[in-house]
Design a protein around this motif. Structure first.
Motif, PDB file in Angstrom:
ATOM      1  N   ASP A   1       0.806  -1.214   0.000  1.00 19.84           N
ATOM      2  CA  ASP A   1       0.000   0.000   0.000  1.00 19.84           C
ATOM      3  C   ASP A   1       0.842   1.269   0.000  1.00 19.84           C
ATOM      4  O   ASP A   1       0.324   2.366  -0.174  1.00 19.84           O
ATOM      5  CB  ASP A   1      -0.963   0.009   1.193  1.00 19.84           C
ATOM      6  N   SER A   2       2.170   1.111   0.172  1.00 21.13           N
ATOM      7  CA  SER A   2       3.050   2.274   0.108  1.00 21.13           C
ATOM      8  C   SER A   2       4.411   1.862  -0.435  1.00 21.13           C
ATOM      9  O   SER A   2       4.789   0.694  -0.397  1.00 21.13           O
ATOM     10  CB  SER A   2       3.215   2.912   1.494  1.00 21.13           C
ATOM     11  N   CYS A   3       5.145   2.843  -0.932  1.00 18.20           N
ATOM     12  CA  CYS A   3       6.500   2.597  -1.419  1.00 18.20           C
ATOM     13  C   CYS A   3       7.432   2.459  -0.214  1.00 18.20           C
ATOM     14  O   CYS A   3       7.018   2.736   0.911  1.00 18.20           O
ATOM     15  CB  CYS A   3       6.950   3.736  -2.347  1.00 18.20           C
ATOM     16  N   PRO A   4       8.687   2.053  -0.434  1.00 18.37           N
ATOM     17  CA  PRO A   4       9.600   1.902   0.712  1.00 18.37           C
ATOM     18  C   PRO A   4       9.802   3.175   1.525  1.00 18.37           C
ATOM     19  O   PRO A   4      10.180   3.114   2.688  1.00 18.37           O
ATOM     20  CB  PRO A   4      10.917   1.478   0.059  1.00 18.37           C
ATOM     21  N   HIS A   5       9.541   4.330   0.920  1.00 15.94           N
ATOM     22  CA  HIS A   5       9.715   5.585   1.638  1.00 15.94           C
ATOM     23  C   HIS A   5       8.409   6.092   2.253  1.00 15.94           C
ATOM     24  O   HIS A   5       8.368   7.182   2.807  1.00 15.94           O
ATOM     25  CB  HIS A   5      10.301   6.647   0.699  1.00 15.94           C
ATOM     26  N   GLY A   6       7.335   5.290   2.143  1.00  9.03           N
ATOM     27  CA  GLY A   6       6.084   5.621   2.815  1.00  9.03           C
ATOM     28  C   GLY A   6       5.044   6.325   1.973  1.00  9.03           C
ATOM     29  O   GLY A   6       3.952   6.614   2.458  1.00  9.03           O
ATOM     30  N   ARG A   7       5.340   6.612   0.703  1.00  6.15           N
ATOM     31  CA  ARG A   7       4.337   7.264  -0.141  1.00  6.15           C
ATOM     32  C   ARG A   7       3.290   6.234  -0.592  1.00  6.15           C
ATOM     33  O   ARG A   7       3.627   5.095  -0.894  1.00  6.15           O
ATOM     34  CB  ARG A   7       5.013   7.900  -1.355  1.00  6.15           C
ATOM     35  N   PRO A   8       2.019   6.627  -0.627  1.00  7.59           N
ATOM     36  CA  PRO A   8       0.974   5.654  -0.991  1.00  7.59           C
ATOM     37  C   PRO A   8       1.109   5.199  -2.446  1.00  7.59           C
ATOM     38  O   PRO A   8       1.516   5.968  -3.318  1.00  7.59           O
ATOM     39  CB  PRO A   8      -0.330   6.430  -0.778  1.00  7.59           C
ATOM     40  N   THR A   9       0.778   3.916  -2.678  1.00 11.61           N
ATOM     41  CA  THR A   9       0.793   3.371  -4.038  1.00 11.61           C
ATOM     42  C   THR A   9      -0.614   3.138  -4.561  1.00 11.61           C
ATOM     43  O   THR A   9      -0.811   2.963  -5.752  1.00 11.61           O
ATOM     44  CB  THR A   9       1.559   2.039  -4.086  1.00 11.61           C
ATOM     45  N   THR A  10      -1.586   3.111  -3.666  1.00 15.82           N
ATOM     46  CA  THR A  10      -2.974   2.898  -4.068  1.00 15.82           C
ATOM     47  C   THR A  10      -3.889   3.796  -3.240  1.00 15.82           C
ATOM     48  O   THR A  10      -3.526   4.226  -2.146  1.00 15.82           O
ATOM     49  CB  THR A  10      -3.411   1.431  -3.850  1.00 15.82           C
ATOM     50  N   LEU A  11      -5.059   4.026  -3.770  1.00 14.48           N
ATOM     51  CA  LEU A  11      -6.090   4.784  -3.064  1.00 14.48           C
ATOM     52  C   LEU A  11      -7.366   3.963  -3.070  1.00 14.48           C
ATOM     53  O   LEU A  11      -7.646   3.255  -4.044  1.00 14.48           O
ATOM     54  CB  LEU A  11      -6.362   6.122  -3.765  1.00 14.48           C
ATOM     55  N   THR A  12      -8.140   4.060  -2.022  1.00 16.22           N
ATOM     56  CA  THR A  12      -9.435   3.401  -1.958  1.00 16.22           C
ATOM     57  C   THR A  12     -10.508   4.474  -2.017  1.00 16.22           C
ATOM     58  O   THR A  12     -10.501   5.410  -1.210  1.00 16.22           O
ATOM     59  CB  THR A  12      -9.566   2.589  -0.655  1.00 16.22           C
ATOM     60  N   LEU A  13     -11.388   4.335  -2.996  1.00 10.86           N
ATOM     61  CA  LEU A  13     -12.486   5.287  -3.151  1.00 10.86           C
ATOM     62  C   LEU A  13     -13.802   4.541  -3.040  1.00 10.86           C
ATOM     63  O   LEU A  13     -13.959   3.455  -3.608  1.00 10.86           O
ATOM     64  CB  LEU A  13     -12.420   5.971  -4.524  1.00 10.86           C
ATOM     65  N   THR A  14     -14.760   5.127  -2.338  1.00  4.64           N
ATOM     66  CA  THR A  14     -16.088   4.533  -2.253  1.00  4.64           C
ATOM     67  C   THR A  14     -16.850   4.842  -3.532  1.00  4.64           C
ATOM     68  O   THR A  14     -16.473   5.737  -4.313  1.00  4.64           O
ATOM     69  CB  THR A  14     -16.859   5.099  -1.048  1.00  4.64           C
ATOM     70  N   VAL A  15     -17.935   4.122  -3.738  1.00  2.43           N
ATOM     71  CA  VAL A  15     -18.780   4.384  -4.901  1.00  2.43           C
ATOM     72  C   VAL A  15     -19.299   5.818  -4.839  1.00  2.43           C
ATOM     73  O   VAL A  15     -19.332   6.526  -5.854  1.00  2.43           O
ATOM     74  CB  VAL A  15     -19.948   3.369  -4.964  1.00  2.43           C
ATOM     75  N   ALA A  16     -19.653   6.285  -3.662  1.00  2.00           N
ATOM     76  CA  ALA A  16     -20.146   7.656  -3.503  1.00  2.00           C
ATOM     77  C   ALA A  16     -19.082   8.671  -3.924  1.00  2.00           C
ATOM     78  O   ALA A  16     -19.388   9.663  -4.587  1.00  2.00           O
ATOM     79  CB  ALA A  16     -20.573   7.904  -2.064  1.00  2.00           C
ATOM     80  N   GLU A  17     -17.808   8.419  -3.553  1.00  2.03           N
ATOM     81  CA  GLU A  17     -16.727   9.329  -3.938  1.00  2.03           C
ATOM     82  C   GLU A  17     -16.515   9.323  -5.454  1.00  2.03           C
ATOM     83  O   GLU A  17     -16.292  10.375  -6.052  1.00  2.03           O
ATOM     84  CB  GLU A  17     -15.429   8.942  -3.221  1.00  2.03           C
ATOM     85  N   LEU A  18     -16.619   8.155  -6.066  1.00  2.00           N
ATOM     86  CA  LEU A  18     -16.484   8.070  -7.529  1.00  2.00           C
ATOM     87  C   LEU A  18     -17.649   8.808  -8.215  1.00  2.00           C
ATOM     88  O   LEU A  18     -17.434   9.548  -9.181  1.00  2.00           O
ATOM     89  CB  LEU A  18     -16.449   6.616  -7.993  1.00  2.00           C
ATOM     90  N   GLU A  19     -18.833   8.591  -7.725  1.00  2.00           N
ATOM     91  CA  GLU A  19     -19.990   9.269  -8.298  1.00  2.00           C
ATOM     92  C   GLU A  19     -19.844  10.774  -8.191  1.00  2.00           C
ATOM     93  O   GLU A  19     -20.163  11.503  -9.133  1.00  2.00           O
ATOM     94  CB  GLU A  19     -21.274   8.802  -7.608  1.00  2.00           C
ATOM     95  N   LYS A  20     -19.335  11.250  -7.076  1.00  2.00           N
ATOM     96  CA  LYS A  20     -19.122  12.692  -6.892  1.00  2.00           C
ATOM     97  C   LYS A  20     -18.100  13.199  -7.904  1.00  2.00           C
ATOM     98  O   LYS A  20     -18.284  14.257  -8.503  1.00  2.00           O
ATOM     99  CB  LYS A  20     -18.654  12.961  -5.466  1.00  2.00           C
ATOM    100  N   GLN A  21     -16.993  12.467  -8.112  1.00  2.00           N
ATOM    101  CA  GLN A  21     -15.961  12.870  -9.059  1.00  2.00           C
ATOM    102  C   GLN A  21     -16.508  12.951 -10.489  1.00  2.00           C
ATOM    103  O   GLN A  21     -16.084  13.788 -11.271  1.00  2.00           O
ATOM    104  CB  GLN A  21     -14.776  11.905  -9.016  1.00  2.00           C
ATOM    105  N   PHE A  22     -17.445  12.070 -10.816  1.00  2.00           N
ATOM    106  CA  PHE A  22     -18.026  12.059 -12.165  1.00  2.00           C
ATOM    107  C   PHE A  22     -19.354  12.830 -12.217  1.00  2.00           C
ATOM    108  O   PHE A  22     -20.105  12.712 -13.166  1.00  2.00           O
ATOM    109  CB  PHE A  22     -18.218  10.619 -12.651  1.00  2.00           C
TER     110      PHE A  22
END
Length: 116
Positions: A92-113
């Motif tokens: 879920d993160s690179c060796p230095h701690g930066r995120p590699t993935t994000l989790t979005l809910t259906v509601a968040e996706l609907e809002k983005q679109f």
């Protein structure tokens, strides 16, 4: 040698690289630049912190060899990368701690679109 890097003396003030990690070579990581970064990192550590230094060196190698934003990938390479993601601990993160993935809910996706 534990990192897959072996150097030999090659005259005054210079060394010859005998072995270099194939993972880095495949990603076309510049050998001289990488070795300079490695030496700087080693110079910043106390000699009694060998295990912490090894962890940091391995993280640096992993980071340098990683796929970066904008790197061209084929569909097969993308599929392989996503499949490998499931098999890696702490992916879920690179060796230095930066995120590699994000989790979005259906509601968040609907809002983005603008569907809400």
């Amino acid at each position: 040698a534990r990192l897959g890097i072996e150097l030999t003396e090659f005259g005054p003030g210079s060394v010859a690289v005998q072995t270099f990690p194939s993972l880095l070579a495949e990603r076309q990581v510049p050998v001289a630049d990488f070795l300079r970064d490695l030496l700087d990192l080693m110079a910043d550590h106390e000699s009694d912190q060998a295990e912490g230094l090894l962890d940091e060196l391995l993280a640096t190698i992993a980071c340098k060899a990683a796929v970066k934003a904008g790197d061209p990938l084929s569909g097969a390479e993308i599929d392989a990368l996503l499949a490998q993601h499931e098999d890696v601990q702490r992916s879920d993160s690179c060796p230095h701690g930066r995120p590699t993935t994000l989790t979005l809910t259906v509601a968040e996706l609907e809002k983005q679109f603008k569907r809400t």
